[in-house]
Design an enzyme around this catalytic site. Structure first.
Site: not given
Length: 303
Positions: A156, A180, A249, A252, A275, A284
């Site tokens: 990120r 995150k 982004h 990524r 994630h 994806y």
């Protein structure tokens, strides 16, 4: 005096109390807390204009009126959903604290969000992009290293710009970043990214640092740490040179898609990207299927 100030600004005080809880006890990232503050202060302004000065006066009808106001102002569905999420969090917290007799946001419905597929570069476009920086100059060496690392490691933007001078282990080929929710993860670094990093760190970074002192890895031309906005301007300028409207982004999204296209397991891609839920990574696979359908329609004689 302090009590009077507390009473006159009751709702604002409650919002700040909730934000402190998010920052200190939930360990939310600074950017996330800032986003909550922005949304909740906008909500508080609406409530004040409609005669609601205290949290105890909040009703589901007022929340509904605010959401209608936001929608009428032309805000996107994503913005409406984000603001409702901030309000729900506030209500959930204070109903747990018994300041609200019940959670008045409980039955509020979020507007439906269309499932948009992310922007992705082709592998050929990525190759062209990575060749653009002028590595005869310090800023070009920096840009080359940043692009190689953000694509090679699927970072990120916040993870990239917060890397320090000690987060990349060149000998063992990995880097450590904080993602995150302040979660730390270790990700492998490929040879091309390691080589670009070594050139930047040894030749360009000391020149950009200009005798200053910071542990941030990537610097601007004044010797300070690069910001999100600074990186966005850089990647947008390179995107224009290959005829693509690039977003931070995009790299990524691109590496995730390319890994799946080349046979990587979905669980591995999930871990690689950091994630917490595989449902996030599955977007994806939808993208891969969408591209396959496009190729089928273009080339199959019976399509």
């Amino acid at each position: 005096m302090a009590a009077d100030k507390r009473q006159n600004n009751d709702l604002q005080w409650d919002i700040e109390h909730y934000l402190q809880y998010l920052a200190l006890e939930r360990s939310l990232a600074e950017n996330s807390v800032a986003a909550y503050r922005y949304d909740l202060q906008a909500f508080a302004g609406f409530l004040a204009a409609n005669g609601c000065a205290k949290l105890e006066q909040l009703t589901s009808e007022l929340i509904g009126d605010y959401l209608f106001f936001v929608r009428a102002a032309g805000k996107s569905v994503a913005t409406q959903r984000r603001q409702l999420a901030a309000i729900r969090g506030l209500c959930r917290f204070f109903s747990g604290e018994k300041k609200l007799r019940k959670d008045v946001s409980l039955n509020m419905q979020s507007p439906k969000l269309a499932r948009l597929l992310p922007q992705v570069l082709t592998q050929e476009q990525v190759s062209r992009l990575l060749e653009l920086p002028d590595t005869s100059k310090p800023l070009g060496m920096r840009d080359k290293a940043m692009l190689e690392i953000i694509y090679g490691c699927g970072l990120r933007v916040s993870e990239l710009i917060n890397l320090t001078d000690h987060d990349i282990n060149r000998e063992l080929g990995y880097l450590v970043c904080v993602g995150k929710g302040s979660k730390m993860r270790v990700t492998p670094v490929g040879r091309a990214a390691l080589d670009a990093f070594a050139v930047y760190r040894e030749q360009a970074r000391p020149l950009l640092l200009r005798g200053g002192a910071t542990d941030k890895l990537f610097l601007n031309n004044r010797g300070g740490g690069l910001t999100r906005q600074g990186f966005w301007k850089i990647i947008k300028a390179y995107g224009q040179r290959i005829g693509v409207d690039l977003y931070p982004h995009t790299m990524r999204h691109s590496v995730a898609t390319h890994l799946l296209e080349n046979g990587a397991d979905l669980r591995i891609v999930q871990e690689f990207l950091g994630h917490s839920s595989i449902a996030t990574t599955q977007i994806y696979t939808h993208l891969e299927k969408s591209r396959l359908l496009g190729i089928y329609r273009q080339y199959h004689p019976r399509a």
